[in-house]
Design a protein around this motif. Structure first.
Motif, PDB file in Angstrom:
ATOM      1  N   PRO A  37       0.615  -1.236   0.169  1.00  8.54           N
ATOM      2  CA  PRO A  37      -0.076   0.054  -0.132  1.00  8.54           C
ATOM      3  C   PRO A  37       0.864   1.300  -0.269  1.00  8.54           C
ATOM      4  CG  PRO A  37       0.181  -0.867   2.313  1.00  8.54           C
ATOM      5  CD  PRO A  37       1.025  -1.756   1.324  1.00  8.54           C
ATOM      6  N   SER A  38       0.322   2.449  -0.548  1.00  7.07           N
ATOM      7  CA  SER A  38       0.772   3.719  -0.358  1.00  7.07           C
ATOM      8  C   SER A  38       0.163   4.241   0.763  1.00  7.07           C
ATOM      9  CB  SER A  38       0.449   4.516  -1.581  1.00  7.07           C
ATOM     10  OG  SER A  38       1.237   4.342  -2.610  1.00  7.07           O
ATOM     11  N   ALA A  39       0.611   5.515   1.029  1.00  5.48           N
ATOM     12  CA  ALA A  39      -0.085   6.244   2.056  1.00  5.48           C
ATOM     13  C   ALA A  39      -1.426   6.833   1.704  1.00  5.48           C
ATOM     14  CB  ALA A  39       0.924   7.568   2.667  1.00  5.48           C
ATOM     15  N   PRO A  40      -2.552   7.364   2.635  1.00  2.00           N
ATOM     16  CA  PRO A  40      -3.715   7.780   2.220  1.00  2.00           C
ATOM     17  C   PRO A  40      -3.443   8.911   1.174  1.00  2.00           C
ATOM     18  CG  PRO A  40      -3.815   7.354   4.483  1.00  2.00           C
ATOM     19  CD  PRO A  40      -2.397   7.209   3.863  1.00  2.00           C
ATOM     20  N   ILE A  48      -5.328  17.135   0.986  1.00  2.00           N
ATOM     21  CA  ILE A  48      -3.741  16.996   1.197  1.00  2.00           C
ATOM     22  C   ILE A  48      -3.360  15.521   1.378  1.00  2.00           C
ATOM     23  CG2 ILE A  48      -1.774  17.995   2.257  1.00  2.00           C
ATOM     24  CD1 ILE A  48      -3.259  20.405   3.126  1.00  2.00           C
ATOM     25  N   LYS A  49      -2.261  15.166   0.618  1.00  2.00           N
ATOM     26  CA  LYS A  49      -1.986  13.826   1.010  1.00  2.00           C
ATOM     27  C   LYS A  49      -1.138  13.513   2.404  1.00  2.00           C
ATOM     28  CE  LYS A  49      -0.185  12.255  -3.945  1.00  2.00           C
ATOM     29  NZ  LYS A  49       1.275  11.702  -4.307  1.00  2.00           N
ATOM     30  N   VAL A  50      -1.342  12.482   3.061  1.00  4.27           N
ATOM     31  CA  VAL A  50      -0.720  12.612   4.275  1.00  4.27           C
ATOM     32  C   VAL A  50       0.819  12.617   4.262  1.00  4.27           C
ATOM     33  CG1 VAL A  50      -0.274  10.456   6.031  1.00  4.27           C
ATOM     34  CG2 VAL A  50      -2.646  10.891   5.341  1.00  4.27           C
ATOM     35  N   THR A  51       1.458  11.912   2.968  1.00  3.96           N
ATOM     36  CA  THR A  51       2.810  12.049   3.085  1.00  3.96           C
ATOM     37  C   THR A  51       3.242  13.617   2.774  1.00  3.96           C
ATOM     38  OG1 THR A  51       2.740  10.198   1.415  1.00  3.96           O
ATOM     39  CG2 THR A  51       4.738  11.256   1.485  1.00  3.96           C
ATOM     40  N   ASP A  52       2.423  14.434   1.943  1.00  6.56           N
ATOM     41  CA  ASP A  52       2.798  15.857   2.088  1.00  6.56           C
ATOM     42  C   ASP A  52       2.555  16.486   3.563  1.00  6.56           C
ATOM     43  OD1 ASP A  52       3.253  16.002  -0.453  1.00  6.56           O
ATOM     44  OD2 ASP A  52       1.170  15.920  -1.103  1.00  6.56           O
ATOM     45  N   GLY A 115       3.656   7.415   6.697  1.00  9.07           N
ATOM     46  CA  GLY A 115       2.345   7.527   5.848  1.00  9.07           C
ATOM     47  C   GLY A 115       2.066   5.952   5.473  1.00  9.07           C
ATOM     48  N   GLU A 116       3.255   5.221   4.791  1.00  6.83           N
ATOM     49  CA  GLU A 116       2.659   3.940   4.496  1.00  6.83           C
ATOM     50  C   GLU A 116       2.807   2.857   5.392  1.00  6.83           C
ATOM     51  OE1 GLU A 116       4.019   6.300   2.488  1.00  6.83           O
ATOM     52  OE2 GLU A 116       3.363   5.803   0.558  1.00  6.83           O
ATOM     53  N   TYR A 117       3.754   3.058   6.584  1.00  9.95           N
ATOM     54  CA  TYR A 117       3.949   2.146   7.583  1.00  9.95           C
ATOM     55  C   TYR A 117       2.354   2.253   8.297  1.00  9.95           C
ATOM     56  CZ  TYR A 117       4.907   0.631  12.327  1.00  9.95           C
ATOM     57  OH  TYR A 117       4.965  -0.036  13.463  1.00  9.95           O
ATOM     58  N   GLY A 169       4.992   0.258   1.167  1.00  5.07           N
ATOM     59  CA  GLY A 169       5.814   0.981   0.245  1.00  5.07           C
ATOM     60  C   GLY A 169       6.470   1.993   0.511  1.00  5.07           C
ATOM     61  N   PHE A 170       7.451   2.441  -0.529  1.00  7.11           N
ATOM     62  CA  PHE A 170       8.250   3.515  -0.381  1.00  7.11           C
ATOM     63  C   PHE A 170       9.280   3.728   0.473  1.00  7.11           C
ATOM     64  CE2 PHE A 170       7.493   8.256   0.797  1.00  7.11           C
ATOM     65  CZ  PHE A 170       8.098   8.939  -0.178  1.00  7.11           C
ATOM     66  N   TYR A 171       9.617   2.920   1.387  1.00  6.02           N
ATOM     67  CA  TYR A 171      10.840   2.945   2.339  1.00  6.02           C
ATOM     68  C   TYR A 171      11.509   1.611   2.397  1.00  6.02           C
ATOM     69  CZ  TYR A 171       8.124   1.117   6.233  1.00  6.02           C
ATOM     70  OH  TYR A 171       7.403   0.437   7.086  1.00  6.02           O
ATOM     71  N   SER A 183      12.306   8.131  -3.988  1.00  5.10           N
ATOM     72  CA  SER A 183      11.772   9.118  -4.545  1.00  5.10           C
ATOM     73  C   SER A 183      10.281   9.037  -4.600  1.00  5.10           C
ATOM     74  CB  SER A 183      12.387   9.673  -5.943  1.00  5.10           C
ATOM     75  OG  SER A 183      12.060   8.663  -6.878  1.00  5.10           O
ATOM     76  N   ARG A 184       9.721  10.207  -4.722  1.00  4.69           N
ATOM     77  CA  ARG A 184       8.235  10.278  -4.576  1.00  4.69           C
ATOM     78  C   ARG A 184       7.588   9.298  -5.356  1.00  4.69           C
ATOM     79  NH1 ARG A 184       5.607  14.571  -1.580  1.00  4.69           N
ATOM     80  NH2 ARG A 184       4.038  13.123  -1.737  1.00  4.69           N
ATOM     81  N   GLY A 185       6.563   8.931  -4.981  1.00  8.97           N
ATOM     82  CA  GLY A 185       5.828   7.724  -5.780  1.00  8.97           C
ATOM     83  C   GLY A 185       6.509   6.425  -5.943  1.00  8.97           C
ATOM     84  N   GLY A 186       7.339   6.215  -4.985  1.00 12.73           N
ATOM     85  CA  GLY A 186       8.148   4.920  -4.793  1.00 12.73           C
ATOM     86  C   GLY A 186       7.651   4.022  -4.400  1.00 12.73           C
ATOM     87  N   SER A 187       6.350   3.977  -3.835  1.00 16.83           N
ATOM     88  CA  SER A 187       5.751   2.633  -3.476  1.00 16.83           C
ATOM     89  C   SER A 187       5.552   1.624  -4.781  1.00 16.83           C
ATOM     90  CB  SER A 187       4.122   2.925  -3.157  1.00 16.83           C
ATOM     91  OG  SER A 187       4.125   3.594  -2.042  1.00 16.83           O
ATOM     92  N   ASP A 188       5.514   2.192  -6.130  1.00 22.92           N
ATOM     93  CA  ASP A 188       5.433   1.346  -7.065  1.00 22.92           C
ATOM     94  C   ASP A 188       6.924   0.608  -7.345  1.00 22.92           C
ATOM     95  OD1 ASP A 188       3.322   2.533  -8.328  1.00 22.92           O
ATOM     96  OD2 ASP A 188       4.125   4.052  -9.654  1.00 22.92           O
ATOM     97  N   ILE A 189       7.913   1.061  -6.916  1.00 17.07           N
ATOM     98  CA  ILE A 189       9.184   0.335  -6.728  1.00 17.07           C
ATOM     99  C   ILE A 189       9.193  -0.918  -5.917  1.00 17.07           C
ATOM    100  CG2 ILE A 189      11.733   0.531  -6.683  1.00 17.07           C
ATOM    101  CD1 ILE A 189      11.482   3.608  -6.878  1.00 17.07           C
TER     102      ILE A 189
END
Ligand code: ASP
Length: 438
Positions: A37-40, A48-52, A115-117, A169-171, A183-189
């Motif tokens: 999952p990504s962050a909400p 506003i995105k939670v990551t922001d 956010g992802e955690y 995702g993301f970290y 980098s931003r959008g990194g949950s895809d990775i």
């Protein structure tokens, strides 16, 4: 048994209703065993995105400002999702811990990664899946680069212990134990890394559009979706600014030969776009797979009589770029001239220095920099088989009254790149699209 890794973007997990939708997608196919999952994300346009918000918390702490009010909003997002789902799960301890850790300067990446955690924790409870913290299975090296081999080994072993799991995702983690994000959008990775480690049959990337569009919908109204695209075509299009999937998400699955399927959480019945290594399926009617483009390029032009017979000319020029840490995009050359296309931003503050250095190295008759160029890439595997595609691209552009400043056809013959004035960008894109998509 088939294994599918499914990644859900922030808009797919923005609120409880989307969580339910996501769960029903996952439960509809027992092969969907590993979930990233990504962050909400945003629930509505101005949201506003939670990551922001987490990045903002970090900045406020740095400036010794209070985060109490802002952090309340983050808490509300997570507590709201849990309450609406009717989940018996108390996340308040985690939320307090995260706030404290941020206040004690645990770093910018740590803040963003939560956010992802937190979303991963909730989703794992909701699905009844194990939770695998990415900090135990995704590794970075000392120099900050991603450590694919260690990650693949440890993650593969860990996945074997769980029939079904959620991996945020993301970290991942640095050798010294601190958290680092992609980098931003990194949950895809992360999704792609998990797919490789799970030796998945398919990596499903669920987002809020029904696949990859043939062109940017902000420029072309209602463009057709692409049903099948190869990794190479996708690389060309993403590099030129087509977004849907993070550029770096392609490498892990490409390495393992796992196809990616871009799907729409809000329209699960749509097939979306399949991204594959190779395909025998050539669209001989449309010929092209997609068009993408970017603004913000400059051309360094160098002219010198008899340049072609001067051994080492090109090398000396490129050395200047290398010394200034500049990578070039294209290098169209003639007999007595050479042009180098670079992004305008990378020339910032060092134009004179670069021009002077090139002058010193090769003593040209003329040298200059022209700004305001846009690049448009027309990409399609079927171009190799279809005669006259380049002519059609150039005709369409010139019939639209647009002047072409540069042409480059990659040696692989799957892309034609043209340089045009930035002001002509929309017109050129429209003309090419109109020529190939009737
Ligand atoms: N949440 C992160 C971002 O907003 C990563 C992601 O969504 O993929 O960039």
């Amino acid at each position: 048994m088939q294994v599918k890794v499914v990644k859900f973007g922030g808009s797919s997990l923005a609120d409880a209703e989307h969580f339910r939708q996501v769960a029903s997608i996952i439960k509809a196919d027992p092969a969907r065993r590993y979930v990233v999952p990504s962050a909400p994300g945003k629930r509505f346009k101005e949201d506003i995105k939670v990551t922001d918000m987490l990045y903002e918390c970090y900045e406020k702490i740095r400036k010794h400002e209070s985060i109490d009010e802002l952090y309340e909003k983050i808490k509300e997002r997570y507590n709201g999702i849990i309450a609406e789902l009717g989940l018996d799960f108390d996340i308040s301890g985690e939320l307090e811990y995260v706030k404290n850790a941020m206040m004690h300067r645990s770093g910018r990446d740590f803040a963003a990664s939560r956010g992802e955690y937190l979303n991963g924790l909730i989703l794992s409870k909701f699905l009844g899946y194990s939770f695998i913290d990415a900090e135990n299975v995704i590794f970075f090296r000392e120099n900050g680069s991603f450590d694919e081999e260690k990650t693949n080994r440890v993650l593969a072993e860990e996945l074997l212990q769980h029939h079904q799991a959620v991996i945020p995702g993301f970290y991942g983690v640095m050798p010294n134990g601190t958290i680092k994000t992609f980098s931003r959008g990194g949950s895809d990775i992360t999704g792609s890394i998990v797919a490789r480690a799970a030796q998945a049959d398919l990596y499903e990337n669920w987002t809020d559009v029904s696949g990859f569009m043939m062109a940017d919908p902000r420029v072309i109204e209602n463009p057709c979706a692409i049903d099948t695209i190869t990794y190479r075509e996708l690389r060309e299009l993403s590099y030129m600014g087509a977004t849907v999937l993070h550029e770096d998400a392609i490498f892990p699955v490409r390495y393992a030969g796992i196809p990616i399927n871009i799907r729409n959480t809000n329209d699960p019945s749509a097939d979306g776009t399949m991204i594959v290594a190779e395909t025998g399926n050539y669209d001989t009617e449309k010929v092209i797979t997609g068009i993408a483009g970017k603004k913000g390029f400059s051309v360094i032009t160098i002219e010198k009589d008899m340049m072609n017979s001067e051994i080492g000319f090109g090398r000396k020029v490129l050395e200047v770029l290398e010394e200034n840490d500049i990578s070039f995009e294209h290098l169209p050359s003639g007999i007595d001239n050479m042009s180098i296309v670079v992004s305008t931003a990378c020339l910032d503050g060092r134009r004179d220095k670069i021009l002077a250095a090139i002058h010193r190295m090769v003593r040209p008759d003329h040298i200059g920099i022209e700004d305001g160029m846009a690049l448009v890439a027309v990409v399609g595997r079927a171009m190799v088989k279809a005669k006259g595609t380049a002519a059609r691209v150039f005709d369409a552009i010139s019939n639209a009254g647009v002047n072409i400043r540069m042409i480059d056809q990659g040696s692989s013959e799957i892309s034609i790149i043209v340089g045009i004035e930035e002001n002509d960008f929309d017109k050129a894109l429209g003309a090419i699209y109109g020529e190939f998509v009737k």
